[in-house]
Design an enzyme around this catalytic site. Sequence first.
Site, mmCIF file in Angstrom:
data_model
loop_
_atom_site.group_PDB
_atom_site.id
_atom_site.type_symbol
_atom_site.label_atom_id
_atom_site.label_comp_id
_atom_site.label_asym_id
_atom_site.label_seq_id
_atom_site.Cartn_x
_atom_site.Cartn_y
_atom_site.Cartn_z
ATOM 1 C CE LYS A 1 -10.242 13.172 38.797
ATOM 2 N NZ LYS A 1 -9.048 13.046 37.922
ATOM 3 C CB ALA B 1 -5.974 11.300 31.345
ATOM 4 C CB SER B 2 -9.418 13.116 34.253
ATOM 5 O OG SER B 2 -8.445 13.622 35.136
ATOM 6 C CG LEU B 3 -11.656 9.997 29.528
ATOM 7 C CD1 LEU B 3 -11.857 9.291 28.200
ATOM 8 C CD2 LEU B 3 -12.722 11.060 29.718
#
Length: 543
Positions: free
Chosen positions: A121, A117-119
């Site tokens: 980023k 997921a947003s890890l």
Amino acid sequence: MRPVRSARSVRSVRFTRPGRTPRPVAFLRIPATLACAAVAAASSCEVGANSTAPAAAADSARLATAAAALEQAASAGALHGAASVLVPGAAPRRTAGGRLREPDGEPVTADSRFRLASLTKLVVQVAVLRLVERGDLDLDQTLASARPGFEAPWAERVTLRQLLAFRSGLPRELRGDPLASGVQLDADGRGAPCVDGWTAVGPELEPDTRTEYSNLGYLHLGAVIERATDRPLEAALRELVLAPAGMDGVGLCTCTPGADAPPGHAVGHAPGPDGAAEPVAPFDVAPRWSAGGLHGSVVDLEHLARGLLDGELLGEAATDELFTQFGRPGVDPARLEARGHVPGFANALTVSREPPFAVVALQNLAPADARAALAPFEAAVAELGDGAAGAHDEDVVAHLRGMTDDGWTLVASFEAVPPRPFLPRVRAYLESFDGDRADVAAALRALHGVELDDDDEEFLEMIAGTSAYEKAIHDRFGPFRLAAWRPGRDDELELYLLGPEKRGVRYRFGPSARADDLVGTKAHATMGFRPPPDLLPDGAVPR
């Protein structure tokens, strides 16, 4: 070095009654952090020459205690996934619990692959900084100059630094549903040609005027990386970050795991009506691409954390940029925190420079309030970081100094806040914290127009739990008084309450569709301190 920490926690969840028209109400959640990273400041003091051995012993003891907390959580079923804690000079302590697919699939291991997921980023951030270090990019160049051929006039006003720090003014998503739109790869596996067509969706806010989380901004950064390297994003990330860090199990998602999940890949789950884990409906995160499309394991993220702590991935200046969210003024950080979730997954990574440690948690069981699954992770971080919940730090001081640059207007009373039909109920709710728990619960019910004789007991229980939790925060860390306001999106109103020692509480209120003078959505955040888990009463988190 004694750490002084900052934590930003946003707790909001939309609750819908079965068989009724949805009533959007946002409730408090247990420890989580906003968006991609939160940082903490460090203050220095003299350390005696003979302190090395005691410090190492203390690190070993804290590591054992933090690992034991995660192991206990796994045994109790509270950790459904894999987690790891590490400090320099010691082998990582890993824990796993649950299965890749319930009820009878393979057990989760430290090598199991999860949707990051947003890890994702964080990997993109490191990749951009490595390109800056080698001279291929500049943080202050415009998006237009980094993407030749991207013909959007607004791209001349947005810089790479603003995109990285969520200050570009771009909306959160390209369209309303975060999973309904995204990047389609071409025959060469590149996403930039798709993103280059998104010229019409520009900043909704003037760039660099306020911080607003944006997945869309990170999709544009994926295209920047492809243009700068002339390689598909996955190949570029492998060259810049994954291979140097030893993150061999990380790659971009190309499938929709369900019954046919690839071997070793976790399937996302959510609690069923009886509390047992049930697989969520298969969904495709591949279109999340550079904003949330990677998969990987706990071991992979250990390697990333070590690379950042050891200085193997980035030089000193670039590491400072990373830990300050790319140059926020007045911040001398010690800690980087990243969170990510997609349906069925709740992930977290904390990397601390002082004291040096890292904690990773990847979970494939997430309730509607996905971050509620991270309580064992938060306890391990507190143990390793000295547990100084409530300490103020220079990050918060800098935030207050820069509030007017982030869209806030400083005020001393509610009379200075522009009128909204629901403002009197908001004021009554915030002032109710001077009373007892019953006063707060009554004010929260009035805020949303919930009657005592409502026939939905679970809904009323959530009201009671939420008000009790917020009351406990105000009692322990307050009093808090109104300090600033700013407009939100879609007629929302944000209020910032300042407490002792520069602690803050931020609220966001949105109007109800049922009546102008009622609040439909509410979000709560703590700024500069992390409420300890013992404040959470029964009923504060939906089951």
